[in-house]
Scaffold this active site. Structure first.
Site, mmCIF file in Angstrom:
data_model
loop_
_atom_site.group_PDB
_atom_site.id
_atom_site.type_symbol
_atom_site.label_atom_id
_atom_site.label_comp_id
_atom_site.label_asym_id
_atom_site.label_seq_id
_atom_site.Cartn_x
_atom_site.Cartn_y
_atom_site.Cartn_z
ATOM 1 N N CYS A 146 6.321 5.697 8.712
ATOM 2 C CA CYS A 146 5.512 5.524 7.511
ATOM 3 C C CYS A 146 6.383 5.613 6.268
ATOM 4 C CB CYS A 146 4.397 6.562 7.420
ATOM 5 S SG CYS A 146 3.457 6.355 5.890
ATOM 6 N N ASN A 156 5.929 -1.570 11.413
ATOM 7 C CA ASN A 156 5.243 -0.910 10.307
ATOM 8 C C ASN A 156 5.556 -1.732 9.050
ATOM 9 O OD1 ASN A 156 3.915 1.027 8.667
ATOM 10 N ND2 ASN A 156 4.504 2.642 10.081
ATOM 11 N N ASN A 207 0.833 -1.192 0.000
ATOM 12 C CA ASN A 207 0.000 0.000 0.000
ATOM 13 C C ASN A 207 0.861 1.231 0.000
ATOM 14 O OD1 ASN A 207 -0.305 1.907 2.538
ATOM 15 N ND2 ASN A 207 0.151 -0.124 3.351
ATOM 16 N N LEU A 259 -0.753 8.587 3.607
ATOM 17 C CA LEU A 259 -1.330 9.233 4.798
ATOM 18 C C LEU A 259 -2.472 10.198 4.498
ATOM 19 C CD1 LEU A 259 1.652 9.938 7.259
ATOM 20 C CD2 LEU A 259 0.151 7.953 7.110
HETATM 21 C C1 LIG Z 1 -3.636 0.031 3.851
HETATM 22 C C2 LIG Z 1 -2.729 0.226 5.022
HETATM 23 C C3 LIG Z 1 -2.587 1.497 5.587
HETATM 24 C C4 LIG Z 1 -1.748 1.691 6.664
HETATM 25 N N1 LIG Z 1 -1.661 2.931 7.220
HETATM 26 C C5 LIG Z 1 -0.890 3.124 8.315
HETATM 27 C C6 LIG Z 1 -0.841 4.385 8.962
HETATM 28 O O1 LIG Z 1 -1.516 5.334 8.579
HETATM 29 N N2 LIG Z 1 -0.056 4.513 10.048
HETATM 30 C C7 LIG Z 1 0.695 3.485 10.550
HETATM 31 O O2 LIG Z 1 1.386 3.650 11.565
HETATM 32 N N3 LIG Z 1 0.653 2.266 9.966
HETATM 33 C C8 LIG Z 1 -0.111 2.068 8.864
HETATM 34 N N4 LIG Z 1 -0.155 0.822 8.281
HETATM 35 C C9 LIG Z 1 0.677 -0.258 8.827
HETATM 36 C C10 LIG Z 1 -0.101 -1.151 9.784
HETATM 37 O O3 LIG Z 1 -0.569 -0.428 10.902
HETATM 38 C C11 LIG Z 1 0.772 -2.321 10.270
HETATM 39 O O4 LIG Z 1 1.866 -1.817 10.966
HETATM 40 C C12 LIG Z 1 1.288 -3.176 9.126
HETATM 41 O O5 LIG Z 1 0.344 -3.272 8.113
HETATM 42 C C13 LIG Z 1 1.701 -4.575 9.559
HETATM 43 O O6 LIG Z 1 0.622 -5.310 10.078
HETATM 44 P P1 LIG Z 1 -0.311 -6.297 9.198
HETATM 45 O O7 LIG Z 1 0.613 -7.176 8.412
HETATM 46 O O8 LIG Z 1 -1.131 -7.037 10.197
HETATM 47 O O9 LIG Z 1 -1.122 -5.430 8.328
HETATM 48 C C14 LIG Z 1 -0.997 0.607 7.196
HETATM 49 C C15 LIG Z 1 -1.140 -0.665 6.630
HETATM 50 C C16 LIG Z 1 -1.994 -0.878 5.567
HETATM 51 C C17 LIG Z 1 -2.126 -2.250 4.989
#
Ligand SMILES: Cc1cc2nc3c(=O)[nH]c(=O)nc-3n(C[C@H](O)[C@H](O)[C@H](O)COP(=O)(O)O)c2cc1C
Ligand SMILES: Cc1cc2nc3c(=O)[nH]c(=O)nc-3n(C[C@H](O)[C@H](O)[C@H](O)COP(=O)(O)OP(=O)(O)OC[C@H]3O[C@@H](n4cnc5c(N)ncnc54)[C@H](O)[C@@H]3O)c2cc1C
Ligand code: FES
Lengths: 307, 309
Positions: B132, B198, B70, B74
């Site tokens: 990020c 992240n 993705n 932000l």
């Molecule tokens: C579509 C999307 C948007 C995200 N936006 C943010 C964000 O705005 N801020 C942030 O700290 N992490 C963001 N993340 C990261 C997630 O919070 C998380 O750290 C990361 O996806 C790993 O976890 P997961 O594999 O369970 O998704 C985003 C992840 C995805 C998939």
């Protein structure tokens, strides 16, 4: 309108032609509230491949069942085509904002009303449904809802233009005809109907002086031979509903502007959540980015920025 | 007897250790009706910046083997609108709200954001998103994230610490050579807890069009594909720091959540799984409880870092 997640039983699943398939799902909860232009998201398999849900337009719905018309284009749709009746699929829906067919002109004025199914006053305006390829999927549901209105003149007022690459990919002709719609076909290679783009066919129909075409309203006023009407909608309310690939929708948007006919277009974008949470599926509009899955997938053509 | 699931992160009491990760749960409202929000341990909001942000052009996401990329960039309504429009809705759930914040420029914006949130009782904790990957994109790849620099991490956390009494969580990036070093810097700066990981910077190309599948070329990888890296990083950091860790990265179900807790996470966050199954977090809460009962463990805290090695 409530969005639900349910296990929907596969009632039937079959290939209709070429790479095109239909699947019917028993899902009274979702089906009962579904509106034309809305979609569902389906988890095709339980594991990590494919990981994300797949979005599909609602092709038809009654009180108990949902029908999806889809093309096999990749791994997810290939797996879907192998699903057997009796099995269950994890489905979320109904999603997004569908077509506005209650008072279609309001859309063009930016006053978007929530459409209500099969209710309200008959619309005596002309409705043109334009499908590009797979874009036909949500338009059949729309046509079904349009013809079940009380007015008998309505049927005659629906023109359906089906565009496809070749005659093998022309879908749903019978279904639209059964509803009483006028159907015209275009194919890129000319193997059926008009040879060329469906939007070129639409342009011709909007400007032709041939009285044999259904589209006679171009004669309103007194036009000389070869003269183009400036406002073809004069005297009659007309709305275009379109779904198809982005370049086709861009052409629709130009036509809408040029001939001053309001158009509603259904867009596609890659989706991760399909419920408005990830901000992944945005499209540029005059009011900034909007989510295709939440504010869309149907938008007024004049609000979308094509580039 | 029902096992004890509640844990403490800084001064924040959570009724269970399962939260939803920033950016994957919007501001909560979209999930209403799809799961019982009240059951969640906490909700971490989509990251907000001081001013509204438009975000990146589409396509912003694409699927990859057992994961996704993705690059949302932000997109968010900015602090003011968040407080007036999003926070009241979130607050109605009764679940602790952890507000994720990021800066488009320097450290000052973090300070201003944290100070602005400090006076709000609706805010349970603040998460510093210094990691990020999507504000800097492909062509400006040499610009560094705060979370890629121990000194900058230390200074940022310390500056924010000065203006807030809220529980402060620092979210770390896996795009580093030694994550422990950054974790220690955040701890030294006064962070109450750490969130990791992240997303990992990745790229995917459509060979038909020869274009990147994400409009800005690179994006953050998430989902089950990253889980082994995330678990390893939680384990490494757990051995080095004393503050609690919130583990995330590819958690899809109870077993994957437990991996993180065994590796040393006090709490876990569900991210990408929310897209696949909105009920994932709720199912994990029930699953953890079941696991504790089955293994006759009366308190979740006894499971944290209990890896046998
Ligand atoms: C579509 C999307 C948007 C995200 N936006 C943010 C964000 O705005 N801020 C942030 O700290 N992490 C963001 N993340 C990261 C997630 O919070 C998380 O750290 C990361 O996806 C790993 O976890 P997961 O594999 O369970 O998704 C985003 C992840 C995805 C998939
Ligand atoms: C609102 C909406 C309604 C749709 N309705 C229909 C329909 O009624 N019938 C139909 O056949 N198709 C429809 N599509 C397209 C359909 O979602 C894709 O064909 C399908 O996701 C392809 O999955 P795959 O795994 O077979 O293909 P792959 O190419 O392997 O998929 C890879 C990834 O790209 C995404 N993707 C691929 N093509 C599209 C696309 N055109 N739009 C959005 N995402 C895509 C997939 O979801 C997946 O995440 C619709 C898309 C949207 C957004
Ligand atoms: S797909 Fe997540 S916001 Fe539309």
């Amino acid at each position: 309108m409530k969005i639900l997640q349910c296990k929907a039983k596969i009632v039937s699943s079959r290939r209709i032609q070429g790479d095109y398939y239909k699947i019917v799902l028993a899902s009274p909860e979702i089906a009962a509230g579904a509106l034309p232009g809305q979609f569902i998201s389906v988890k095709i398999d339980g594991d990590y491949q494919p990981l994300l849900r797949r979005p599909f337009s609602i092709h038809r719905a009654n009180k108990r069942e949902l029908e999806i018309l889809y093309a096999v284009v990749g791994e997810g749709t290939r797996l879907l085509s192998q699903k057997k009746p009796g099995k269950h699929l994890d489905v979320i829906g109904p999603l997004g904002n569908g077509f506005d067919y209650e008072r279609p002109l309001d859309v063009a004025r930016g006053r978007r009303s929530t459409p209500r199914r099969c209710s309200g006053q008959a619309n005596d305006g002309r409705l043109i449904l334009v499908a590009g390829g797979m874009g036909v999927a949500p338009l059949l549901f729309l046509a079904e809802q349009l013809v079940c209105r009380p007015s008998s003149v309505v049927r005659k007022n629906i023109l359906v233009l089906l565009g496809a690459k070749n005659k093998k990919e022309v879908l749903c002709v019978k279904e639209f005809k059964k509803l009483g719609c006028e159907v015209k076909i275009s194919t890129d290679n000319g193997s059926m109907g008009f040879k060329g783009k469906v939007t070129d066919l639409l342009k011709i129909l909007l400007t032709t002086n041939d009285p044999s075409t259904w589209f006679d309203f171009a004669h309103h006023g007194s036009l000389g031979a070869g003269e183009r009407p400036l406002d073809v909608t004069r005297g009659r309310r007309t709305t275009i509903y379109a779904c198809g690939p982005r370049p086709m929708l861009r052409a629709i948007s130009h036509i809408s502007l040029k001939y001053n006919i309001p158009a509603q277009i259904s867009l596609e974008e890659h989706m991760s959540c399909a419920i408005g949470a990830c901000m992944g599926c945005v499209v540029g509009t005059l009011q900034g980015f909007k989510r295709v899955c939440k504010e869309g997938p149907v938008f007024a053509a004049d609000e979308i920025i094509f580039w | 007897m029902s096992p004890r699931l509640n844990i403490k992160i800084g001064r924040l009491e959570l009724k269970n250790p399962v939260m939803v990760a920033s950016g994957t749960f919007g501001y909560g409202e979209e999930f209403k009706g799809l799961l019982d929000l009240k059951k969640l341990g906490a909700i971490v909001t989509k990251t907000i910046t001081l001013n509204p942000r438009q975000g990146n052009p589409a396509p912003r996401t694409c699927e990859t083997p057992a994961g996704m990329l993705n690059s949302i960039g932000l997109e968010n309504p900015g602090l003011e609108k968040f407080i007036t429009e999003k926070l009241p809705v979130l607050n109605k759930t009764g679940v602790p709200v952890i507000v994720s914040i990021a800066s488009e420029g320097g450290r000052e914006e973090f300070v201003e954001l944290a100070a602005g949130l400090d006076r709000l009782k609706e805010v349970a904790a603040v998460e510093l998103n210094i990691s990020c990957p999507n504000i800097i994109h492909g062509n400006k790849a040499r610009a560094k994230l705060i979370a890629q620099d121990a000194q900058a991490t230390y200074e940022t956390v310390k500056a924010v610490r000065k203006v807030t009494r809220k529980t402060l969580i620092t979210k770390l990036s896996p795009n580093v050579t030694d994550i422990s070093e950054i974790a220690l810097a955040a701890e030294r700066g006064g962070s109450d807890a750490l969130s990791l990981i992240n997303t990992l910077v990745g790229m995917s190309i459509d060979v038909k069009t020869r274009k990147p599948k994400i409009a800005v070329a690179t994006g953050g990888l998430s989902g089950p594909a990253v889980r082994p890296i995330a678990v390893r990083m939680v384990w490494e950091v757990y051995k080095q720091v004393k503050i609690p860790i919130i583990g995330m990265g590819g958690i899809m179900d109870t077993a994957s959540a437990l991996e993180f807790i065994l590796a040393g996470a006090s709490a876990i966050s569900v991210g990408t799984a929310n897209f696949v199954n909105p009920k994932a977090a709720i199912e994990i809460i029930a699953g953890i409880k079941e696991y504790l009962i089955k293994n006759k463990i009366s308190d979740i805290r006894r499971l944290i870092g209990s890896l046998k090695i």
